[in-house]
Design an enzyme around this catalytic site. Sequence first.
Site, short mmCIF file in Angstrom:
data_model
loop_
_atom_site.label_atom_id
_atom_site.label_comp_id
_atom_site.label_asym_id
_atom_site.label_seq_id
_atom_site.Cartn_x
_atom_site.Cartn_y
_atom_site.Cartn_z
N SER A 47 12.18 -21.75 -9.87
CA SER A 47 12.80 -23.04 -10.20
C SER A 47 12.35 -23.61 -11.53
O SER A 47 12.90 -24.62 -11.98
CB SER A 47 12.52 -24.06 -9.10
OG SER A 47 11.13 -24.28 -8.96
N LYS A 98 10.96 -32.49 -4.37
CA LYS A 98 10.90 -32.57 -5.84
C LYS A 98 11.43 -33.92 -6.32
O LYS A 98 10.85 -34.55 -7.21
CB LYS A 98 11.71 -31.43 -6.47
CG LYS A 98 11.13 -30.05 -6.20
CD LYS A 98 12.04 -28.97 -6.77
CE LYS A 98 11.49 -27.58 -6.48
NZ LYS A 98 12.38 -26.50 -7.00
#
Length: 1071
Positions: A963, A1006
């Site tokens: 990511s 996140k």
Amino acid sequence: MVFSGSLRANSVSCAKQLRSSHIRALHTTAPRSSQSLGTQIAARLASPRHFSTSLVTPARSSPLLFSPRWSGNNKPIPPPSEPENDAADSSSKSVELDGADDESPPGSSAQSSSPPSSSSGGDSSDGSDPPPPSSQPTPTPSSIAKQSVPEIYPQVLALPIARRPLFPGFYKAVVVRNPAVVAAIKEMMKRGQPYLGAFLLKDEHTDSDVITDINSVHPVGVFAQITSVFAANSGTSDDKEEGLTAVLYPHRRIKITELIKAGEHTSTAKVQEETQTVTPPPTPTEGDVAKIPQGPVQTSFLHKHAISIVQVDNLVTQPYNKDDQYIRAFMSEIVSVFKDIAQLNPLFRDQITNFSINQVASNVFDEPDKLADFAAAVSSGEVGELQDVLESLVVDDRLRKALLVLKKELINAQLQSKLSRDVDSKIAKRQREYYLMEQLKGIKKELGMESDGKDKLIEKFKERAASLKMPEGVRKVFDEELNKLMGLEPAASEANVTRNYLEWLTQIPWGQHTPENYSITHAQKVLDEDHYGLKDVKDRILEFLAVGKLRGTVQGKIICLVGPPGVGKTSIGKSIARALNRQFFRFSVGGLTDVAEIKGHRRTYVGALPGKIIQALKRVGTENPLVLIDEVDKIGRGINGDPASALLEMLDPEQNNGFLDHYMDVPVDLSRVLFVCTANNLDTIPAPLLDRMEVLEVSGYVSEEKCVIAEKYLGPQAKEASGLKNADIVLEPSTVDVLIKYYCRESGVRNLKKHIDKIYRKAALKLILDLGETVFPEPVIAAATSTLSPTSPADPQPKIVESQKPPANEPNEVTSEESTSNESGDCKTVTTQERKPLQIPDDIHVRITPENLKDYVGPPVYHKDRMYVSPPPPGVSTGLGYLGNGSGAVMPVEATSMPGKGALQLTGKLGEVIRESAQIGLSWVKAHAYELGITKTPEEQFLTDRDIHVHMPEGSIGKEGPSAGTAILSAFVSLFTKTKIHPDIAMTGEISLVGQVLPVGGLKEKILAAHRAGIKTILAPAANRADIEENVPESVKTGIRFVYVEDVREVLHEVFRGQDIVERWKDTLSL
């Protein structure tokens, strides 16, 4: 007053007539506990007794008398001077006035001529009249010189007596250790003046042979005659002191008027009193009279000894009317109490009978004073009460006090009898049961019915099986095993194996289940009560229950709850069981390496048991429980097989309707069992096992949800667990918010619960330290338990156990405290009493604010949310990562260049996937260097003479995953174009080699980290748009602009918006 005197040869026939007439006047039945005193006396007289007869003569005072003395074999004995001399010479011989071979006069005990065993507690002897002087017959040549009892004896040797007083007419043997007193007694015996005064010591714990202070003894005592002396046991061989046992016969009451000479403690020894008896010494007849000197001349020889000499006066009982109704009433009550005690205590029965025998010529009611003395002498009352009886000169008062002492003796006898009856009844009941059982066994054996309990066991198995709905195959196996058990001997090993197998076979709930509740409203209420948030999980569970409500069953469903630690996976399983009204059973398979734990052991092994699921069915008692299998992702594999593969059969809806356990060896239907598994990570679960489960992801809680959970659940629980339930201690919401942001960023609430517990524990400690032990006193266990009543059933008595202290830290070091405790055998007191919680004062008010939070939990774990608040230098971008503890983090990416050969260096504990993302990002930048404006021509070489270094801070934390691709590529472009990236922009997404942005996971955590760090813009893959819009709470998304991208060109245009380089990219790097 009538009493038995010394022996005379010509008095046998007269005494026999008196005795026979007395026997005829009494009842002749044997003494029983319910009979009268006279009946007991008659039975005692009818029994064979060996004693001499004597002439009954009236009492009269006389000086020195002479009378003949005969032994039991009609032989004269030597005069008393000879044994006295022998006793003076040797401690092994007896010095007596009465020969040891003489028969005792009526009323004396059989052992009166020899001292009984030493005793200082209670008199248990017969009662008799004191011996008066007899008449004066003409002395014969064979007569032995005897002494009469002088009426006036002003000065006597004072002998202190311990523990209980003496009473007139009752023997008492004492042990004298003081050499001076021993010598004085021997000289008194030689001189024919064996008289002394016996006085009770006031301090019952003191033993002495002399009186140093007149106040140390009671003033009223008895004038006693020394009937015989014996050598006392000298104890150890090193003891050179000579002791003496003197048998005293008290004659009358006396009172100390003056302590003429105080004794000296040359050798203080214990005075050991012997059992008091009631046989009077033989009284001399009134023969030739030898005048005894009057006044102090009688005892002048005693002054040369270091003994106590006192001046005494005789105490005379005040005149009384024996026909007075009060006196007769007291005497009747005393006799009645004697009767009651005699029914309970055989020893008293003998004493009362012997006392009545002494009254051969008079009725017991004719001498009430003697009856009172007897009542006090035979009782074991308190010393003070017995001394009061001795000091009483008024007959009715003496009778009253004696009756009080006797009543207490009766109460003790009744209590003792009750305890004895209780014990006897218990023993008799057990004996009766034992005899009956033995008889029953014998009868069964004779009839061929003996089976050693096997019949009862078989009947029990049949009753259990009758209440179960066993399948046909199981019923057949049960019948076979039961028939096999009936043919086996109980002692055979196979019988034990078969019995255990039948126990398990009949304890599985075949066909038994609990009614299920598929109410959606009820399920919603239960889930909301137990958990806050987790909307997606709750919806999935409700959908699951709705299908079960329509179908009527939830068979074929295996749920797997996956999520980080502390999010409530296990508690969700409990809530599902409560909502469905099912039994709950949990077992963990974390680290399990043995297939037998799942499938069971073979019955051939010693100690074999079924598997966990069969044990669960036995425990819950139904065939439709909810079984929670915890930590299914951490199951192991060992030499004993693969337990994960064994779970396949148990969790497969197509196979578990006939689950075969190795121990049971019969198919068990598990299709009605609802299995719920929990795991932290799906990657370690074997694919075949994961394919059989329906996965529900429990992602975690956002900050707002954590605050509500802390306020509604964690705070009250921790407050009550810390003993502060009713105290005014408030954890402010702002404090909880700081706690979540800077101490507990995990997705779950387990760490938050630990910190809240720590806060309340610290508050409790500060409360104790500030207020001190005076407000919160520590209860003294020893003092509390010592005051408990021994008969109180509500307060059990404490128990003493041996102390087990930990050894010293140093192996060769022994502390003084430890050595002392080892020598003294230190013990600890244990009790079953529960300690009650302390009350917190109402004026205590504590507030835990963000300012003082550091005092409770220490400094913050997370100091800042992001490294760069102001625009960082070129080459730095901001990425979003997912940590292993289930929380998200804002992670900057730093890139720099240096002279070199074009190498790429990566640091920050990066994993293999993230290294590959960096390589992909650098390759894409090299391939599009001209479009990005890094090179002037497409053919120009790039990075041939420079090295690139990429670092991700917090190098101790491992980083892995794809990511960070967009963040790394943005850092490269910023470095090579020398353009800064605004720190309020964060990004996440995987990149491909051609520049596509691919979706990633963990977006909720996140975005929560970005929200906490104050990020204003987030660049996310367009493929994750639906996930963000559905699963991320609106409260978290508030204030954040989301930009969904599909290509890295979109990322670069958004990151560098407003910069000069973007204008050039419109021509060369178009979207």
